[in-house]
Design a protein around this motif. Structure first.
Motif, mmCIF file in Angstrom:
data_model
loop_
_atom_site.group_PDB
_atom_site.id
_atom_site.type_symbol
_atom_site.label_atom_id
_atom_site.label_comp_id
_atom_site.label_asym_id
_atom_site.label_seq_id
_atom_site.Cartn_x
_atom_site.Cartn_y
_atom_site.Cartn_z
ATOM 1 N N GLU A 39 42.608 32.136 41.212
ATOM 2 C CA GLU A 39 42.643 30.968 40.332
ATOM 3 C C GLU A 39 43.721 31.185 39.268
ATOM 4 N N PRO A 40 44.560 30.193 39.020
ATOM 5 C CA PRO A 40 45.650 30.383 38.051
ATOM 6 C C PRO A 40 45.128 30.580 36.635
ATOM 7 N N ALA A 41 45.731 31.526 35.950
ATOM 8 C CA ALA A 41 45.381 31.821 34.566
ATOM 9 C C ALA A 41 46.471 32.703 33.988
ATOM 10 N N GLU A 42 46.363 32.986 32.709
ATOM 11 C CA GLU A 42 47.285 33.916 32.069
ATOM 12 C C GLU A 42 46.952 35.335 32.537
ATOM 13 N N PRO A 43 47.904 36.058 33.106
ATOM 14 C CA PRO A 43 47.617 37.425 33.567
ATOM 15 C C PRO A 43 47.163 38.330 32.420
ATOM 16 N N ASN A 53 43.783 36.992 36.841
ATOM 17 C CA ASN A 53 42.840 36.354 35.930
ATOM 18 C C ASN A 53 41.762 37.374 35.589
ATOM 19 N N ARG A 54 40.862 37.018 34.679
ATOM 20 C CA ARG A 54 39.912 37.974 34.134
ATOM 21 C C ARG A 54 38.622 38.108 34.955
ATOM 22 N N VAL A 55 38.470 37.353 36.022
ATOM 23 C CA VAL A 55 37.177 37.264 36.722
ATOM 24 C C VAL A 55 37.242 37.986 38.058
ATOM 25 N N CYS A 329 34.368 30.260 35.413
ATOM 26 C CA CYS A 329 34.500 31.453 34.580
ATOM 27 C C CYS A 329 35.963 31.759 34.269
ATOM 28 N N VAL A 330 36.855 31.516 35.219
ATOM 29 C CA VAL A 330 38.279 31.722 34.946
ATOM 30 C C VAL A 330 38.721 30.801 33.814
ATOM 31 N N ASP A 334 40.145 32.217 30.057
ATOM 32 C CA ASP A 334 41.605 32.217 30.194
ATOM 33 C C ASP A 334 42.309 32.518 28.883
ATOM 34 N N LEU A 335 41.635 32.379 27.759
ATOM 35 C CA LEU A 335 42.209 32.722 26.461
ATOM 36 C C LEU A 335 41.493 33.940 25.902
ATOM 37 N N PRO A 336 42.187 34.837 25.225
ATOM 38 C CA PRO A 336 41.514 35.974 24.601
ATOM 39 C C PRO A 336 40.577 35.495 23.496
ATOM 40 N N PRO A 337 39.590 36.284 23.114
ATOM 41 C CA PRO A 337 38.593 35.821 22.128
ATOM 42 C C PRO A 337 39.192 35.267 20.859
ATOM 43 N N ALA A 338 40.196 35.932 20.284
ATOM 44 C CA ALA A 338 40.753 35.473 19.026
ATOM 45 C C ALA A 338 41.412 34.101 19.169
#
Length: 341
Positions: A39-43, A53-55, A329-330, A334-338
């Motif tokens: 799934e496309p996301a920020e690496p 992606n993070r998942v 979930c992706v 897709d964005l870091p917590p901050a």
């Protein structure tokens, strides 16, 4: 949509039969359909690896690496297979897998049933998948606990060249005495031997393969602190938090709650996320946390990142939600917590 149609049929079957059917279907899909894409996301960078992606998929669904190509079609950023042991073993007697649909939970006492590390290696070599692949290793049930490190080392030797990272599973409740390896002296000995082997193998292969440690959610604060210190001391590359729980606090009165084994799914979310938070507080940014346990929607995945995780893994949630869970979930991670706050 396809899973929504198939789920009533799958849930009409014995849980392990449904698992076997699903794995066989994924195996066929991986052979006949085009290769899947994440799934496309920020690496994301972790352990020196770029994750698309993070998942990820948690270990346990595909113990032998039989359906890697089919699983890749779900859009995971990484796939973890196993747990694999040096020798094949049947695991515990059936029935050993139980659904708790009222609370969206699963209890299993599979017992590291797998075909052995040589069979897994052959399956990985035959797969088309070239994404991030974790291989989860364990010990045979009949290996004395004082010789457990020998089994982990044997598996590490055989999977090293094929893995993006290797997970050391010392936290399954379904292999007798395995969780003793989370004790201070036992963990120091195991990690020391594994890190020495990792250094030797990196030289031999010209490639550094990170090691991750998978821990239980049933740890008190001093145990978590001790494990965090051991991870730092031995320069372990990542920690996976967490495996299944032996607690039944969240499923009292639910059918099958009395069954022995590890409980996963929604009932473990709170405890597992708490361990992530305590590890993050202890470790800071010294090594990444891969969070698993209780992720059945994007909000739960987001909560893991907010607690301090870098990556997340799903498994039981797929039983109840199907592949749509991965995309949800992706998007949620897709964005870091901050950046998401």
């Amino acid at each position: 949509m396809l899973y929504d149609l198939a789920r009533p049929l799958l849930f009409s079957l014995d849980a392990e039969t449904a698992h076997e059917f699903s794995l066989a279907a994924l195996n066929v899909a991986g052979r006949v359909l085009p290769a899947g894409r994440p799934e496309p996301a920020e690496p994301v960078q972790a352990m020196g690896i770029t994750f698309p992606n993070r998942v990820g998929l948690a270990a346990g669904l595909d113990k032998n690496g039989e359906a890697i190509d089919g699983l890749a079609r779900m859009g995971f950023g990484f796939i973890e297979i196993g747990t694999v042991t040096p020798r094949g073993q049947p695991g515990n007697p059936r029935p050993r897998l139980f659904r708790l649909p009222e609370v969206r939970g699963i209890i299993n006492r599979m017992g590291f049933n797998n075909h052995g590390v040589d069979a897994l290696v052959a399956n990985v070599k035959a797969a088309r998948f070239r994404g991030v692949l974790g291989i989860n290793i364990g010990k045979n049930f009949d290996t004395p606990i004082e010789r457990a490190a020998d089994d982990y080392l044997a598996c590490l030797e055989k999977v090293y060249a094929l893995a993006s990272y290797v997970t050391v599973n010392i936290s399954s409740p379904n292999t007798q005495n395995l969780r003793q390896l989370q004790g201070e002296s036992e963990l120091d000995d195991l990690l020391g031997r594994l890190k020495a082997a990792q250094e030797r193998l990196a030289d031999a292969h010209g490639r550094y393969v990170p090691l991750a440690l998978k821990i239980a959610p049933d740890l008190d604060d001093p145990q978590i602190a001790g494990i965090a210190d051991a991870l730092r001391r031995h320069r372990v590359d990542a920690v996976i938090a967490t495996n299944t729980t032996i607690s039944r606090d969240k499923v009292q009165g639910v059918r099958y709650a009395e069954q022995q084994g590890g409980l996963s799914g929604a009932p473990v979310l709170e405890a597992s996320t708490a361990v992530v938070g305590k590890l993050a507080a202890r470790l800071g940014n010294e090594l990444p946390i891969i969070a698993a346990g209780g992720i059945l929607d994007g909000r739960a995945a987001r909560a893991k990142l907010d607690a301090g995780a870098t990556l997340v893994q799903v498994y039981s949630g797929l039983i109840y939600r199907g592949p749509a869970l991965v995309r949800e979930c992706v998007r949620a991670t897709d964005l870091p917590p901050a950046a998401a706050a």
